[in-house]
Design a protein around this motif. Structure first.
Motif, PDB file in Angstrom:
ATOM      1  N   THR A   1      40.877  44.628  10.488  1.00 46.55           N
ATOM      2  CA  THR A   1      41.020  45.916  11.162  1.00 46.55           C
ATOM      3  C   THR A   1      42.180  45.829  12.150  1.00 46.55           C
ATOM      4  N   ILE A   2      43.156  46.733  11.983  1.00 47.42           N
ATOM      5  CA  ILE A   2      44.363  46.683  12.816  1.00 47.42           C
ATOM      6  C   ILE A   2      44.486  47.896  13.731  1.00 47.42           C
ATOM      7  N   ALA A   3      43.684  48.956  13.465  1.00 48.45           N
ATOM      8  CA  ALA A   3      43.815  50.173  14.274  1.00 48.45           C
ATOM      9  C   ALA A   3      42.625  51.086  14.031  1.00 48.45           C
ATOM     10  N   LEU A   4      42.583  52.172  14.812  1.00 47.17           N
ATOM     11  CA  LEU A   4      41.597  53.228  14.620  1.00 47.17           C
ATOM     12  C   LEU A   4      42.350  54.516  14.285  1.00 47.17           C
ATOM     13  N   SER A   5      41.866  55.237  13.298  1.00 46.47           N
ATOM     14  CA  SER A   5      42.555  56.452  12.865  1.00 46.47           C
ATOM     15  C   SER A   5      42.476  57.536  13.928  1.00 46.47           C
ATOM     16  N   GLY A   6      43.463  58.445  13.906  1.00 50.19           N
ATOM     17  CA  GLY A   6      43.480  59.501  14.907  1.00 50.19           C
ATOM     18  C   GLY A   6      44.265  60.713  14.442  1.00 50.19           C
ATOM     19  N   ASN A   7      44.941  61.349  15.410  1.00 53.24           N
ATOM     20  CA  ASN A   7      45.661  62.592  15.127  1.00 53.24           C
ATOM     21  C   ASN A   7      46.931  62.666  15.969  1.00 53.24           C
ATOM     22  N   SER A   8      47.530  61.513  16.238  1.00 54.28           N
ATOM     23  CA  SER A   8      48.703  61.483  17.115  1.00 54.28           C
ATOM     24  C   SER A   8      49.960  61.856  16.333  1.00 54.28           C
ATOM     25  N   GLY A   9      51.003  62.227  17.082  1.00 51.84           N
ATOM     26  CA  GLY A   9      52.268  62.566  16.452  1.00 51.84           C
ATOM     27  C   GLY A   9      52.245  63.947  15.811  1.00 51.84           C
ATOM     28  N   ARG A  10      53.095  64.141  14.821  1.00 52.76           N
ATOM     29  CA  ARG A  10      53.207  65.437  14.127  1.00 52.76           C
ATOM     30  C   ARG A  10      52.139  65.491  13.041  1.00 52.76           C
ATOM     31  N   SER A  11      51.015  66.048  13.393  1.00 54.94           N
ATOM     32  CA  SER A  11      49.858  66.001  12.503  1.00 54.94           C
ATOM     33  C   SER A  11      49.086  67.315  12.590  1.00 54.94           C
ATOM     34  N   THR A  12      48.454  67.693  11.496  1.00 52.55           N
ATOM     35  CA  THR A  12      47.669  68.938  11.457  1.00 52.55           C
ATOM     36  C   THR A  12      46.178  68.679  11.628  1.00 52.55           C
ATOM     37  N   GLY A  13      45.778  67.415  11.722  1.00 49.99           N
ATOM     38  CA  GLY A  13      44.367  67.083  11.868  1.00 49.99           C
ATOM     39  C   GLY A  13      44.164  65.590  11.703  1.00 49.99           C
ATOM     40  N   PRO A  14      42.980  65.077  12.053  1.00 48.55           N
ATOM     41  CA  PRO A  14      42.719  63.635  11.955  1.00 48.55           C
ATOM     42  C   PRO A  14      42.905  63.119  10.522  1.00 48.55           C
ATOM     43  N   HIS A  15      43.788  62.160  10.368  1.00 48.60           N
ATOM     44  CA  HIS A  15      43.995  61.536   9.057  1.00 48.60           C
ATOM     45  C   HIS A  15      44.850  60.281   9.251  1.00 48.60           C
ATOM     46  N   LEU A  16      44.966  59.521   8.162  1.00 46.40           N
ATOM     47  CA  LEU A  16      45.827  58.337   8.168  1.00 46.40           C
ATOM     48  C   LEU A  16      46.998  58.581   7.228  1.00 46.40           C
ATOM     49  N   HIS A  17      48.207  58.416   7.760  1.00 48.30           N
ATOM     50  CA  HIS A  17      49.403  58.438   6.912  1.00 48.30           C
ATOM     51  C   HIS A  17      49.712  56.988   6.552  1.00 48.30           C
ATOM     52  N   TYR A  18      49.719  56.689   5.239  1.00 44.01           N
ATOM     53  CA  TYR A  18      49.880  55.307   4.774  1.00 44.01           C
ATOM     54  C   TYR A  18      51.105  55.228   3.868  1.00 44.01           C
ATOM     55  N   GLU A  19      51.994  54.273   4.177  1.00 45.47           N
ATOM     56  CA  GLU A  19      53.218  54.087   3.392  1.00 45.47           C
ATOM     57  C   GLU A  19      53.313  52.655   2.878  1.00 45.47           C
ATOM     58  N   VAL A  20      53.980  52.517   1.734  1.00 44.95           N
ATOM     59  CA  VAL A  20      54.374  51.203   1.210  1.00 44.95           C
ATOM     60  C   VAL A  20      55.873  51.271   0.935  1.00 44.95           C
ATOM     61  N   ARG A  21      56.597  50.288   1.438  1.00 46.41           N
ATOM     62  CA  ARG A  21      58.041  50.229   1.220  1.00 46.41           C
ATOM     63  C   ARG A  21      58.397  48.902   0.562  1.00 46.41           C
ATOM     64  N   VAL A  22      59.260  48.956  -0.436  1.00 45.54           N
ATOM     65  CA  VAL A  22      59.770  47.763  -1.114  1.00 45.54           C
ATOM     66  C   VAL A  22      61.281  47.749  -0.938  1.00 45.54           C
ATOM     67  N   ALA A  23      61.793  46.695  -0.312  1.00 44.95           N
ATOM     68  CA  ALA A  23      63.233  46.614   0.007  1.00 44.95           C
ATOM     69  C   ALA A  23      63.655  47.834   0.803  1.00 44.95           C
ATOM     70  N   ASN A  24      62.783  48.254   1.719  1.00 44.58           N
ATOM     71  CA  ASN A  24      63.041  49.360   2.645  1.00 44.58           C
ATOM     72  C   ASN A  24      63.067  50.733   1.960  1.00 44.58           C
ATOM     73  N   ALA A  25      62.620  50.802   0.709  1.00 41.81           N
ATOM     74  CA  ALA A  25      62.561  52.082  -0.001  1.00 41.81           C
ATOM     75  C   ALA A  25      61.096  52.464  -0.214  1.00 41.81           C
ATOM     76  N   PRO A  26      60.720  53.701   0.106  1.00 36.40           N
ATOM     77  CA  PRO A  26      59.322  54.103  -0.066  1.00 36.40           C
ATOM     78  C   PRO A  26      58.925  54.166  -1.538  1.00 36.40           C
ATOM     79  N   VAL A  27      57.724  53.691  -1.842  1.00 40.36           N
ATOM     80  CA  VAL A  27      57.165  53.751  -3.196  1.00 40.36           C
ATOM     81  C   VAL A  27      55.752  54.311  -3.091  1.00 40.36           C
ATOM     82  N   ASP A  28      55.226  54.748  -4.199  1.00 40.33           N
ATOM     83  CA  ASP A  28      53.887  55.341  -4.225  1.00 40.33           C
ATOM     84  C   ASP A  28      52.839  54.252  -3.961  1.00 40.33           C
TER      85      ASP A  28
END
Length: 304
Positions: A270-297
């Protein structure tokens, strides 16, 4: 000879009995008419009886045909549903195999090329397992489709067996991939082009959004090192992990970070607790994966 004449007396009102003579030829005509009428009535009765029997036969045959059609329709609908279930299962297995291949840096098609087909003995389904009339075009199509479906199942079985063998040799590499969910929830926005919830214009979404209640534990999807833990415009509270092979994962819109830059993190920690900070419309987690600094699904890595 003298013709016999028959005399009848008829009672008439106010006149008494009145004699009426009937000659023999007149009687013969009457008898002839009676015989013809009787014969006609008999013939008509026989005709109507035969027609009734034919009508009963037609009704019986129609009833049997309707029953057979209802049974065939039920069987066809059941077969259609079963085939749909099998197709969905095959697609699920194919997606899993593709994701697993991506995590192992393998070409999915290469897994079944070469000597793989001959090296793994998977019995084929006998052709006479299901019998269909050879002259029925629909039955032939169903048989051909099931044969193709059987071949596809064999390929997927071969692929999984080959992948299972490769996994044993690449376990460390697989463990280093972000192949688990950071938190379980409903995906409200997929990776790729979408309509922005703020501008209503189309833009590119670099990750996936997972709807969570505020304060839900967020876990690291692979072992790595924390390279960012703090506020970043747009993302709000953000944690970024650096993994092996040039892979990064990012966790945004957090309520609170539980790690600091430089920390070594294990998969599932566990590294964090989910919230609603930043530019957000409601409580959720934005999750990204990047390979060689390029976003992938991220869904290409998650083994669900």
């Amino acid at each position: 000879m003298y013709a016999v004449k028959t005399t009848y007396y008829i009672q008439r009102p106010g006149k008494g009995l009145t004699p009426m003579s009937i000659k023999p030829w007149m009687l013969r005509i009457v008898w002839f008419i009676l015989i013809v009428l009787t014969a006609s009535a008999t013939g008509l009765s026989v005709f109507l009886w035969c027609e009734t029997q034919d009508a009963d036969r037609v009704i019986t045959q129609t009833t049997l045909a309707r029953k057979a059609l209802a049974e065939q329709t039920f069987t066809a609908n059941h077969l259609k549903q079963r085939i749909g279930d099998i197709q969905n299962e095959i697609q699920r297995v194919k997606r899993f195999n593709t994701k697993l291949s991506n995590n192992l840096n393998l070409n999915p098609e290469a897994v079944v090329r070469g000597e793989a087909m001959g090296s793994i003995g998977i019995p084929s389904i006998p052709a006479d397992t299901v019998s269909y009339p050879a002259a029925d075009p629909f039955s032939r199509r169903v048989r051909d489709f099931l044969d193709a479906l059987s071949d596809e199942i064999h390929i997927q079985e071969i692929r999984q067996q080959r992948l299972a063998s490769i996994i044993q040799n690449k376990k460390h590499e697989l463990d280093a991939r972000p192949s688990i969910w950071p938190a379980m929830g409903r995906i409200t926005s997929d990776f790729g082009v979408r309509r922005s919830p703020f501008s209503r214009r189309y833009d590119f979404h670099n990750g996936i959004d997972i709807k969570l209640q505020r304060g839900t534990p967020v876990k690291a999807t692979a072992p790595g090192v924390v390279t960012h833990a703090g506020y970043l415009r747009g993302y709000g509270q953000l944690v970024v992990l650096q993994h092996e092979n040039g892979i990064e994962t990012a966790y945004g819109h957090l309520k609170k970070s539980l790690v600091k830059v430089g920390d070594t993190i294990k998969r599932g920690q566990t590294i964090a607790l989910s919230g609603n900070s930043g530019r957000s419309t409601g409580p959720h987690l934005h999750y990204e994966v990047r390979v060689a600094n390029a976003p992938v699904d991220p869904m290409n890595f998650i083994l669900d």
